[in-house]
Design an enzyme around this catalytic site. Structure first.
Site, PDB file in Angstrom:
ATOM      1  N   GLU A   1       1.598  -1.575   7.316  1.00 56.23           N
ATOM      2  CA  GLU A   1       1.287  -0.425   8.194  1.00 56.23           C
ATOM      3  C   GLU A   1       0.352   0.569   7.508  1.00 56.23           C
ATOM      4  O   GLU A   1      -0.390   1.299   8.159  1.00 56.23           O
ATOM      5  CB  GLU A   1       2.571   0.278   8.648  1.00 56.23           C
ATOM      6  CG  GLU A   1       3.388   0.875   7.511  1.00 56.23           C
ATOM      7  CD  GLU A   1       4.651   1.592   7.969  1.00 56.23           C
ATOM      8  OE1 GLU A   1       4.914   1.673   9.171  1.00 56.23           O
ATOM      9  OE2 GLU A   1       5.397   2.062   7.078  1.00 56.23           O
TER      10      GLU A   1
ATOM     11  N   GLN B   1      13.181  -4.389  10.774  1.00 57.48           N
ATOM     12  CA  GLN B   1      13.234  -4.541   9.308  1.00 57.48           C
ATOM     13  C   GLN B   1      14.323  -3.689   8.662  1.00 57.48           C
ATOM     14  O   GLN B   1      14.705  -3.903   7.528  1.00 57.48           O
ATOM     15  CB  GLN B   1      11.877  -4.146   8.698  1.00 57.48           C
ATOM     16  CG  GLN B   1      10.769  -5.111   9.074  1.00 57.48           C
ATOM     17  CD  GLN B   1       9.380  -4.480   8.975  1.00 57.48           C
ATOM     18  OE1 GLN B   1       8.705  -4.655   7.992  1.00 57.48           O
ATOM     19  NE2 GLN B   1       8.956  -3.754   9.999  1.00 57.48           N
ATOM     20  N   ARG B   2      14.797  -2.687   9.401  1.00 58.97           N
ATOM     21  CA  ARG B   2      15.795  -1.777   8.819  1.00 58.97           C
ATOM     22  C   ARG B   2      17.216  -2.056   9.287  1.00 58.97           C
ATOM     23  O   ARG B   2      18.165  -1.564   8.684  1.00 58.97           O
ATOM     24  CB  ARG B   2      15.440  -0.329   9.187  1.00 58.97           C
ATOM     25  CG  ARG B   2      14.132   0.087   8.599  1.00 58.97           C
ATOM     26  CD  ARG B   2      13.870   1.553   8.485  1.00 58.97           C
ATOM     27  NE  ARG B   2      14.477   2.458   9.407  1.00 58.97           N
ATOM     28  CZ  ARG B   2      13.956   3.644   9.721  1.00 58.97           C
ATOM     29  NH1 ARG B   2      12.785   3.997   9.192  1.00 58.97           N
ATOM     30  NH2 ARG B   2      14.566   4.461  10.517  1.00 58.97           N
TER      31      ARG B   2
ATOM     32  N   GLY C   1      15.498   7.183   6.240  1.00 61.67           N
ATOM     33  CA  GLY C   1      15.529   6.048   7.165  1.00 61.67           C
ATOM     34  C   GLY C   1      16.582   5.038   6.735  1.00 61.67           C
ATOM     35  O   GLY C   1      16.755   4.782   5.548  1.00 61.67           O
TER      36      GLY C   1
ATOM     37  N   ASP D   1      10.953   0.130   1.715  1.00 63.21           N
ATOM     38  CA  ASP D   1       9.574   0.154   1.190  1.00 63.21           C
ATOM     39  C   ASP D   1       9.493  -0.281  -0.275  1.00 63.21           C
ATOM     40  O   ASP D   1       8.416  -0.588  -0.771  1.00 63.21           O
ATOM     41  CB  ASP D   1       8.985   1.565   1.322  1.00 63.21           C
ATOM     42  CG  ASP D   1       9.020   2.083   2.744  1.00 63.21           C
ATOM     43  OD1 ASP D   1       9.125   1.262   3.671  1.00 63.21           O
ATOM     44  OD2 ASP D   1       8.938   3.314   2.933  1.00 63.21           O
TER      45      ASP D   1
ATOM     46  N   THR E   1      14.591  11.872  -1.043  1.00 65.49           N
ATOM     47  CA  THR E   1      16.023  12.157  -1.249  1.00 65.49           C
ATOM     48  C   THR E   1      16.310  12.415  -2.722  1.00 65.49           C
ATOM     49  O   THR E   1      17.048  13.344  -3.074  1.00 65.49           O
ATOM     50  CB  THR E   1      16.862  10.948  -0.779  1.00 65.49           C
ATOM     51  OG1 THR E   1      16.537  10.677   0.572  1.00 65.49           O
ATOM     52  CG2 THR E   1      18.350  11.202  -0.923  1.00 65.49           C
TER      53      THR E   1
ATOM     54  N   ASP F   1      12.496   8.249  -2.296  1.00 70.20           N
ATOM     55  CA  ASP F   1      11.904   9.203  -3.242  1.00 70.20           C
ATOM     56  C   ASP F   1      12.106  10.661  -2.827  1.00 70.20           C
ATOM     57  O   ASP F   1      12.394  11.514  -3.678  1.00 70.20           O
ATOM     58  CB  ASP F   1      10.421   8.891  -3.493  1.00 70.20           C
ATOM     59  CG  ASP F   1       9.567   9.085  -2.270  1.00 70.20           C
ATOM     60  OD1 ASP F   1       9.945   8.580  -1.201  1.00 70.20           O
ATOM     61  OD2 ASP F   1       8.520   9.745  -2.373  1.00 70.20           O
TER      62      ASP F   1
ATOM     63  N   GLY G   1       6.433  -0.236   5.227  1.00 66.00           N
ATOM     64  CA  GLY G   1       6.231  -0.097   3.786  1.00 66.00           C
ATOM     65  C   GLY G   1       5.549   1.203   3.393  1.00 66.00           C
ATOM     66  O   GLY G   1       5.351   1.478   2.218  1.00 66.00           O
TER      67      GLY G   1
ATOM     68  N   ARG H   1      -4.287 -19.835  17.553  1.00 68.05           N
ATOM     69  CA  ARG H   1      -4.546 -18.392  17.551  1.00 68.05           C
ATOM     70  C   ARG H   1      -4.457 -17.819  16.137  1.00 68.05           C
ATOM     71  O   ARG H   1      -3.822 -18.406  15.257  1.00 68.05           O
ATOM     72  CB  ARG H   1      -3.477 -17.681  18.391  1.00 68.05           C
ATOM     73  CG  ARG H   1      -3.686 -17.826  19.865  1.00 68.05           C
ATOM     74  CD  ARG H   1      -2.501 -17.278  20.621  1.00 68.05           C
ATOM     75  NE  ARG H   1      -2.864 -17.011  22.005  1.00 68.05           N
ATOM     76  CZ  ARG H   1      -2.017 -16.624  22.935  1.00 68.05           C
ATOM     77  NH1 ARG H   1      -0.740 -16.466  22.648  1.00 68.05           N
ATOM     78  NH2 ARG H   1      -2.429 -16.393  24.161  1.00 68.05           N
TER      79      ARG H   1
END
Ligand code: F6P
Length: 378
Positions: free
Chosen positions: A235, A289-290, A12, A140, A118, A116, A183, A175
Protein backbone atom coordinates in the site's frame (compact mmCIF):
# COMPACT_ATOMS: atom_id res chain seq x y z
CA UNK A 1 6.83 -7.52 45.37
CA UNK A 2 4.60 -7.49 42.33
CA UNK A 3 0.92 -7.84 43.27
CA UNK A 4 -1.26 -6.35 40.59
CA UNK A 5 -0.59 -5.71 36.89
CA UNK A 6 -2.64 -4.56 33.89
CA UNK A 7 -2.53 -5.11 30.16
CA UNK A 8 -3.58 -2.73 27.43
CA UNK A 9 -3.85 -3.42 23.70
CA UNK A 10 -3.43 -0.40 21.47
CA UNK A 11 -3.57 0.44 17.76
CA UNK A 12 -4.87 -1.58 14.82
CA UNK A 13 -5.77 -5.12 15.81
CA UNK A 14 -3.79 -8.20 14.81
CA UNK A 15 -4.18 -11.93 15.25
CA UNK A 16 -2.25 -12.81 18.39
CA UNK A 17 -3.42 -10.12 20.81
CA UNK A 18 -5.38 -12.70 22.81
CA UNK A 19 -2.51 -15.17 22.82
CA UNK A 20 -0.25 -12.53 24.43
CA UNK A 21 -2.94 -11.63 26.98
CA UNK A 22 -3.43 -15.29 27.87
CA UNK A 23 0.31 -15.86 28.34
CA UNK A 24 0.68 -12.82 30.59
CA UNK A 25 -2.31 -13.87 32.69
CA UNK A 26 -1.13 -17.49 32.99
CA UNK A 27 2.41 -16.48 33.99
CA UNK A 28 1.02 -13.88 36.41
CA UNK A 29 -1.32 -16.35 38.09
CA UNK A 30 1.44 -18.91 38.44
CA UNK A 31 3.38 -16.30 40.39
CA UNK A 32 0.49 -15.10 42.52
CA UNK A 33 0.05 -11.82 40.65
CA UNK A 34 -3.42 -10.42 39.89
CA UNK A 35 -4.03 -9.38 36.31
CA UNK A 36 -6.39 -6.77 34.82
CA UNK A 37 -7.05 -5.45 31.33
CA UNK A 38 -7.76 -1.84 30.40
CA UNK A 39 -10.61 -1.65 27.89
CA UNK A 40 -9.70 -0.06 24.54
CA UNK A 41 -6.05 0.60 25.15
CA UNK A 42 -4.84 4.00 26.31
CA UNK A 43 -8.46 5.20 26.26
CA UNK A 44 -9.20 2.70 29.04
CA UNK A 45 -6.21 3.98 30.98
CA UNK A 46 -7.55 7.50 30.70
CA UNK A 47 -11.12 6.55 31.65
CA UNK A 48 -9.93 4.10 34.31
CA UNK A 49 -11.98 1.41 32.65
CA UNK A 50 -10.65 -2.08 33.34
CA UNK A 51 -11.71 -5.66 33.95
CA UNK A 52 -10.24 -8.54 35.92
CA UNK A 53 -8.54 -11.14 33.73
CA UNK A 54 -8.27 -14.73 34.87
CA UNK A 55 -7.76 -18.09 33.27
CA UNK A 56 -10.83 -19.35 35.15
CA UNK A 57 -13.13 -17.23 32.98
CA UNK A 58 -12.32 -14.03 31.03
CA UNK A 59 -8.94 -15.12 29.67
CA UNK A 60 -9.89 -18.70 28.94
CA UNK A 61 -10.35 -20.31 25.50
CA UNK A 62 -8.89 -17.31 23.69
CA UNK A 63 -5.58 -18.57 22.27
CA UNK A 64 -6.94 -19.17 18.78
CA UNK A 65 -9.28 -16.18 18.65
CA UNK A 66 -8.61 -13.08 16.53
CA UNK A 67 -9.31 -9.57 17.81
CA UNK A 68 -8.72 -8.57 21.41
CA UNK A 69 -10.88 -9.48 24.42
CA UNK A 70 -10.01 -6.09 25.93
CA UNK A 71 -10.51 -4.10 22.72
CA UNK A 72 -7.87 -1.79 21.27
CA UNK A 73 -8.00 1.92 20.67
CA UNK A 74 -7.09 3.56 17.40
CA UNK A 75 -5.71 7.08 17.30
CA UNK A 76 -5.59 7.66 21.04
CA UNK A 77 -2.52 9.68 21.97
CA UNK A 78 -3.24 10.65 25.58
CA UNK A 79 -0.27 13.04 25.51
CA UNK A 80 -2.05 15.04 22.82
CA UNK A 81 -5.68 13.96 23.12
CA UNK A 82 -8.38 15.31 20.86
CA UNK A 83 -11.30 16.76 22.87
CA UNK A 84 -14.14 19.15 22.16
CA UNK A 85 -14.45 22.21 24.39
CA UNK A 86 -17.16 24.82 23.78
CA UNK A 87 -17.69 23.46 20.28
CA UNK A 88 -13.98 23.76 19.52
CA UNK A 89 -11.56 20.89 18.88
CA UNK A 90 -8.54 21.17 21.16
CA UNK A 91 -5.63 18.83 21.92
CA UNK A 92 -4.70 18.23 25.54
CA UNK A 93 -2.04 16.36 27.44
CA UNK A 94 -4.14 14.04 29.64
CA UNK A 95 -1.29 11.71 30.58
CA UNK A 96 -1.20 12.91 34.20
CA UNK A 97 -4.76 11.64 34.70
CA UNK A 98 -3.63 8.20 33.44
CA UNK A 99 -0.65 8.22 35.81
CA UNK A 100 -2.96 9.08 38.73
CA UNK A 101 -5.37 6.28 37.77
CA UNK A 102 -2.57 3.73 37.76
CA UNK A 103 -1.14 4.95 41.06
CA UNK A 104 -4.48 5.20 42.85
CA UNK A 105 -5.54 1.72 41.81
CA UNK A 106 -2.14 0.27 42.69
CA UNK A 107 -1.00 -1.29 39.42
CA UNK A 108 2.63 -2.33 39.75
CA UNK A 109 3.17 -2.67 36.00
CA UNK A 110 1.36 -1.89 32.75
CA UNK A 111 1.96 -4.10 29.70
CA UNK A 112 1.55 -2.15 26.47
CA UNK A 113 0.77 -4.34 23.46
CA UNK A 114 1.25 -2.24 20.35
CA UNK A 115 3.28 -0.85 17.50
CA UNK A 116 5.72 2.04 17.30
CA UNK A 117 3.27 4.80 18.32
CA UNK A 118 2.07 2.71 21.28
CA UNK A 119 5.62 2.06 22.44
CA UNK A 120 6.40 5.76 22.04
CA UNK A 121 3.63 6.56 24.52
CA UNK A 122 4.85 3.68 26.72
CA UNK A 123 8.30 5.29 26.81
CA UNK A 124 6.69 8.63 27.65
CA UNK A 125 4.74 7.03 30.54
CA UNK A 126 7.90 5.40 31.75
CA UNK A 127 9.50 8.88 31.90
CA UNK A 128 6.48 9.96 33.96
CA UNK A 129 7.28 7.28 36.52
CA UNK A 130 5.10 4.31 35.55
CA UNK A 131 6.46 0.77 35.37
CA UNK A 132 5.85 -0.17 31.75
CA UNK A 133 6.76 -3.20 29.64
CA UNK A 134 6.00 -3.22 25.91
CA UNK A 135 5.21 -6.13 23.61
CA UNK A 136 5.77 -5.49 19.88
CA UNK A 137 2.60 -5.84 17.83
CA UNK A 138 1.72 -4.99 14.24
CA UNK A 139 1.05 -6.76 10.96
CA UNK A 140 3.46 -4.23 9.39
CA UNK A 141 6.49 -5.78 11.20
CA UNK A 142 8.07 -2.34 11.46
CA UNK A 143 8.81 -1.98 15.20
CA UNK A 144 12.47 -1.10 15.75
CA UNK A 145 14.91 -3.42 17.58
CA UNK A 146 13.05 -6.71 17.04
CA UNK A 147 13.30 -9.34 14.32
CA UNK A 148 9.54 -9.75 14.24
CA UNK A 149 6.28 -8.44 15.69
CA UNK A 150 3.30 -10.63 16.58
CA UNK A 151 0.50 -10.58 14.00
CA UNK A 152 2.87 -10.26 11.05
CA UNK A 153 3.15 -13.95 10.27
CA UNK A 154 -0.64 -14.31 10.12
CA UNK A 155 -0.91 -11.35 7.75
CA UNK A 156 1.73 -12.88 5.47
CA UNK A 157 -0.11 -16.16 5.56
CA UNK A 158 -3.42 -14.51 4.58
CA UNK A 159 -1.68 -12.67 1.73
CA UNK A 160 -0.03 -15.89 0.57
CA UNK A 161 -3.36 -17.66 0.50
CA UNK A 162 -4.81 -14.80 -1.55
CA UNK A 163 -1.90 -15.07 -4.00
CA UNK A 164 -2.50 -18.80 -4.44
CA UNK A 165 -6.11 -18.07 -5.30
CA UNK A 166 -5.23 -15.21 -7.65
CA UNK A 167 -2.70 -17.44 -9.39
CA UNK A 168 -5.28 -19.91 -10.66
CA UNK A 169 -7.69 -17.26 -11.91
CA UNK A 170 -4.83 -15.25 -13.52
CA UNK A 171 -3.64 -18.36 -15.36
CA UNK A 172 -7.12 -19.37 -16.50
CA UNK A 173 -7.89 -15.99 -18.04
CA UNK A 174 -4.42 -14.82 -19.08
CA UNK A 175 -4.57 -11.80 -16.86
CA UNK A 176 -2.22 -9.74 -14.75
CA UNK A 177 -3.42 -9.89 -11.17
CA UNK A 178 -2.28 -7.25 -8.71
CA UNK A 179 -2.69 -7.72 -4.98
CA UNK A 180 -2.47 -4.64 -2.75
CA UNK A 181 -1.33 -5.56 0.74
CA UNK A 182 -0.93 -3.51 3.91
CA UNK A 183 2.28 -2.56 5.68
CA UNK A 184 2.22 1.25 5.67
CA UNK A 185 5.75 2.50 4.94
CA UNK A 186 7.32 -0.96 5.19
CA UNK A 187 7.38 -3.65 2.52
CA UNK A 188 7.69 -6.69 4.77
CA UNK A 189 4.26 -8.19 4.07
CA UNK A 190 4.55 -7.53 0.33
CA UNK A 191 8.02 -8.99 0.01
CA UNK A 192 7.56 -12.07 2.14
CA UNK A 193 4.16 -12.97 0.70
CA UNK A 194 5.50 -12.42 -2.83
CA UNK A 195 8.19 -15.01 -2.18
CA UNK A 196 5.79 -17.39 -0.42
CA UNK A 197 3.09 -16.96 -3.06
CA UNK A 198 5.36 -17.23 -6.12
CA UNK A 199 4.65 -13.69 -7.37
CA UNK A 200 6.52 -12.28 -10.36
CA UNK A 201 6.71 -8.70 -9.12
CA UNK A 202 6.82 -7.13 -5.64
CA UNK A 203 6.62 -3.37 -5.29
CA UNK A 204 7.66 -2.14 -1.86
CA UNK A 205 7.87 1.36 -0.36
CA UNK A 206 11.62 1.07 0.16
CA UNK A 207 12.25 0.76 -3.61
CA UNK A 208 10.43 3.42 -5.67
CA UNK A 209 9.30 1.58 -8.78
CA UNK A 210 9.70 2.24 -12.48
CA UNK A 211 6.56 0.91 -14.16
CA UNK A 212 8.57 0.23 -17.36
CA UNK A 213 10.63 -2.34 -15.41
CA UNK A 214 7.42 -4.09 -14.39
CA UNK A 215 6.21 -4.05 -17.99
CA UNK A 216 9.56 -5.60 -19.05
CA UNK A 217 9.10 -8.38 -16.49
CA UNK A 218 5.57 -9.12 -17.72
CA UNK A 219 6.74 -9.14 -21.36
CA UNK A 220 9.67 -11.42 -20.55
CA UNK A 221 7.17 -13.88 -19.12
CA UNK A 222 5.01 -13.59 -22.25
CA UNK A 223 8.05 -14.49 -24.34
CA UNK A 224 8.33 -17.69 -22.31
CA UNK A 225 4.70 -18.45 -23.10
CA UNK A 226 3.35 -17.28 -19.75
CA UNK A 227 0.47 -14.98 -20.46
CA UNK A 228 -0.32 -14.16 -16.86
CA UNK A 229 1.59 -12.43 -14.09
CA UNK A 230 1.17 -11.87 -10.39
CA UNK A 231 2.12 -8.46 -8.96
CA UNK A 232 2.17 -7.72 -5.23
CA UNK A 233 1.86 -4.01 -4.46
CA UNK A 234 2.51 -2.71 -0.96
CA UNK A 235 0.00 0.00 0.00
CA UNK A 236 2.98 2.30 0.57
CA UNK A 237 4.61 1.61 -2.82
CA UNK A 238 5.53 4.78 -4.71
CA UNK A 239 6.49 5.32 -8.34
CA UNK A 240 9.91 6.87 -8.94
CA UNK A 241 9.49 10.62 -8.53
CA UNK A 242 5.85 10.11 -7.50
CA UNK A 243 4.00 10.13 -4.23
CA UNK A 244 2.09 7.88 -1.85
CA UNK A 245 -1.45 6.74 -2.70
CA UNK A 246 -3.60 8.28 0.01
CA UNK A 247 -7.27 7.37 0.48
CA UNK A 248 -8.10 9.70 3.33
CA UNK A 249 -6.50 12.24 5.63
CA UNK A 250 -7.76 12.28 9.21
CA UNK A 251 -7.30 14.92 11.84
CA UNK A 252 -6.25 13.05 14.96
CA UNK A 253 -3.42 15.39 15.91
CA UNK A 254 0.20 14.56 16.64
CA UNK A 255 1.35 11.05 17.53
CA UNK A 256 -1.41 9.15 15.72
CA UNK A 257 -1.77 7.84 12.21
CA UNK A 258 -3.56 10.46 10.17
CA UNK A 259 -2.96 9.17 6.64
CA UNK A 260 -5.09 6.29 5.42
CA UNK A 261 -3.19 4.67 2.58
CA UNK A 262 -4.92 3.01 -0.36
CA UNK A 263 -5.07 2.95 -4.14
CA UNK A 264 -1.50 1.89 -4.99
CA UNK A 265 -2.68 -1.46 -6.40
CA UNK A 266 -5.37 0.14 -8.57
CA UNK A 267 -2.88 2.67 -9.91
CA UNK A 268 -0.36 -0.04 -10.87
CA UNK A 269 -3.09 -2.23 -12.42
CA UNK A 270 -4.39 0.65 -14.55
CA UNK A 271 -0.94 1.45 -15.90
CA UNK A 272 -0.06 -2.19 -16.56
CA UNK A 273 -3.23 -2.74 -18.57
CA UNK A 274 -2.51 0.34 -20.67
CA UNK A 275 1.14 -0.50 -21.22
CA UNK A 276 0.91 -4.27 -21.83
CA UNK A 277 -2.50 -4.63 -23.41
CA UNK A 278 -3.21 -7.52 -21.01
CA UNK A 279 -6.38 -7.42 -18.97
CA UNK A 280 -5.34 -6.44 -15.47
CA UNK A 281 -7.24 -6.55 -12.20
CA UNK A 282 -6.39 -5.40 -8.71
CA UNK A 283 -7.55 -6.96 -5.46
CA UNK A 284 -7.07 -4.96 -2.28
CA UNK A 285 -6.72 -7.43 0.56
CA UNK A 286 -7.43 -4.92 3.35
CA UNK A 287 -8.51 -5.89 6.84
CA UNK A 288 -8.53 -9.64 6.09
CA UNK A 289 -4.84 -9.40 7.01
CA UNK A 290 -5.62 -8.33 10.57
CA UNK A 291 -8.53 -10.58 11.46
CA UNK A 292 -9.21 -14.18 12.26
CA UNK A 293 -7.29 -16.97 13.84
CA UNK A 294 -3.53 -16.58 14.30
CA UNK A 295 -1.10 -18.97 12.62
CA UNK A 296 0.65 -21.50 14.86
CA UNK A 297 3.80 -19.37 14.48
CA UNK A 298 1.99 -16.30 15.82
CA UNK A 299 0.39 -18.27 18.66
CA UNK A 300 3.82 -19.44 19.79
CA UNK A 301 5.52 -16.06 19.27
CA UNK A 302 2.73 -14.26 21.14
CA UNK A 303 2.89 -16.78 23.98
CA UNK A 304 6.67 -16.37 24.21
CA UNK A 305 6.37 -12.57 24.21
CA UNK A 306 3.62 -12.60 26.86
CA UNK A 307 5.43 -14.99 29.20
CA UNK A 308 8.70 -13.07 28.76
CA UNK A 309 6.99 -9.75 29.50
CA UNK A 310 5.65 -11.11 32.79
CA UNK A 311 9.05 -12.61 33.64
CA UNK A 312 10.66 -9.21 33.11
CA UNK A 313 8.07 -7.65 35.42
CA UNK A 314 8.85 -10.23 38.11
CA UNK A 315 12.54 -9.35 37.74
CA UNK A 316 11.69 -5.66 38.08
CA UNK A 317 12.94 -4.76 34.59
CA UNK A 318 10.72 -1.90 33.47
CA UNK A 319 10.85 0.62 30.63
CA UNK A 320 11.63 -2.19 28.20
CA UNK A 321 10.21 -4.00 25.18
CA UNK A 322 10.28 -7.77 24.70
CA UNK A 323 11.99 -8.59 21.41
CA UNK A 324 13.30 -11.44 19.33
CA UNK A 325 16.98 -10.84 18.51
CA UNK A 326 18.54 -13.23 16.02
CA UNK A 327 15.76 -15.65 16.86
CA UNK A 328 16.23 -15.47 20.65
CA UNK A 329 13.86 -13.92 23.19
CA UNK A 330 15.36 -10.80 24.70
CA UNK A 331 14.48 -7.23 25.67
CA UNK A 332 15.63 -3.71 24.80
CA UNK A 333 14.92 -0.39 26.48
CA UNK A 334 11.98 1.64 25.23
CA UNK A 335 14.50 4.47 24.72
CA UNK A 336 16.24 2.35 22.09
CA UNK A 337 12.92 1.62 20.42
CA UNK A 338 12.00 5.30 20.30
CA UNK A 339 15.44 6.16 18.87
CA UNK A 340 15.88 9.80 18.05
CA UNK A 341 12.23 10.59 18.55
CA UNK A 342 12.68 12.05 22.03
CA UNK A 343 9.95 14.67 22.24
CA UNK A 344 7.21 13.54 24.62
CA UNK A 345 3.83 12.90 23.08
CA UNK A 346 4.78 13.76 19.54
CA UNK A 347 5.38 12.14 16.18
CA UNK A 348 3.27 9.59 14.41
CA UNK A 349 4.58 6.26 13.19
CA UNK A 350 6.35 6.21 9.86
CA UNK A 351 7.33 9.86 9.77
CA UNK A 352 10.90 10.94 9.21
CA UNK A 353 11.44 11.32 12.96
CA UNK A 354 9.98 7.97 13.94
CA UNK A 355 12.16 4.92 14.32
CA UNK A 356 10.23 2.34 12.29
CA UNK A 357 12.09 -0.64 10.91
CA UNK A 358 12.00 -0.70 7.13
CA UNK A 359 13.22 -3.35 4.68
CA UNK A 360 16.92 -2.86 4.05
CA UNK A 361 18.56 -3.67 0.74
CA UNK A 362 20.95 -6.17 2.34
CA UNK A 363 18.10 -8.17 3.93
CA UNK A 364 17.87 -11.85 2.99
CA UNK A 365 14.33 -11.36 1.67
CA UNK A 366 15.53 -8.74 -0.86
CA UNK A 367 18.49 -10.89 -1.90
CA UNK A 368 16.35 -14.00 -2.26
CA UNK A 369 13.70 -12.16 -4.25
CA UNK A 370 16.36 -10.84 -6.63
CA UNK A 371 18.08 -14.24 -6.88
CA UNK A 372 14.93 -15.98 -8.04
CA UNK A 373 14.04 -13.20 -10.48
CA UNK A 374 11.18 -11.43 -8.70
CA UNK A 375 11.05 -7.95 -10.24
CA UNK A 376 11.25 -5.28 -7.53
CA UNK A 377 10.46 -2.47 -9.92
CA UNK A 378 14.02 -1.15 -10.19
O1 F6P B 1 -0.60 -0.47 11.02
C1 F6P B 1 -1.46 -1.52 10.76
C2 F6P B 1 -2.35 -1.18 9.59
O2 F6P B 1 -3.20 -2.29 9.36
C3 F6P B 1 -1.62 -0.77 8.33
O3 F6P B 1 -1.08 -1.86 7.66
C4 F6P B 1 -2.69 0.00 7.61
O4 F6P B 1 -2.15 0.97 6.76
C5 F6P B 1 -3.40 0.67 8.73
O5 F6P B 1 -3.17 -0.08 9.89
C6 F6P B 1 -4.88 0.80 8.52
O6 F6P B 1 -5.36 1.61 9.54
P1 F6P B 1 -6.89 1.85 9.89
O7 F6P B 1 -7.31 0.72 10.77
O8 F6P B 1 -6.88 3.13 10.62
O9 F6P B 1 -7.63 1.88 8.60
Amino acid sequence: MLKKVAILANGGDVSGFNAVIRAIVKTAEKNGVECYGFIDGYRGLLNNNYVKLSTADTASGILHKGGSIIGSSLNANVFNYKVEEDGQVVYKDLSEKCVQNVKEDGFDCIFTLGGDSTQKSARDFSLRGLNVIGVPKTIDNDVACTDITFGYNTAVSVATDALDRLHTTAETHNRIMCLEVMGRYAGWIALESAIAGGADVALIPEIPYDIEKVVEAVKARQKMGKNFSIVVVAEGAVPKGGSLSVKDVRDGGKGVINLQLGGAGDAVAKQLQELTGLTTRNTTLGYMQRGGTPTSFDRVLSTKYGAKAMELALEGKFGVLTVLKNGKLDYVTLEEVVGNNKEIGAVQGGTAESNVRLVTMDHDLVKTARDIGICLGD
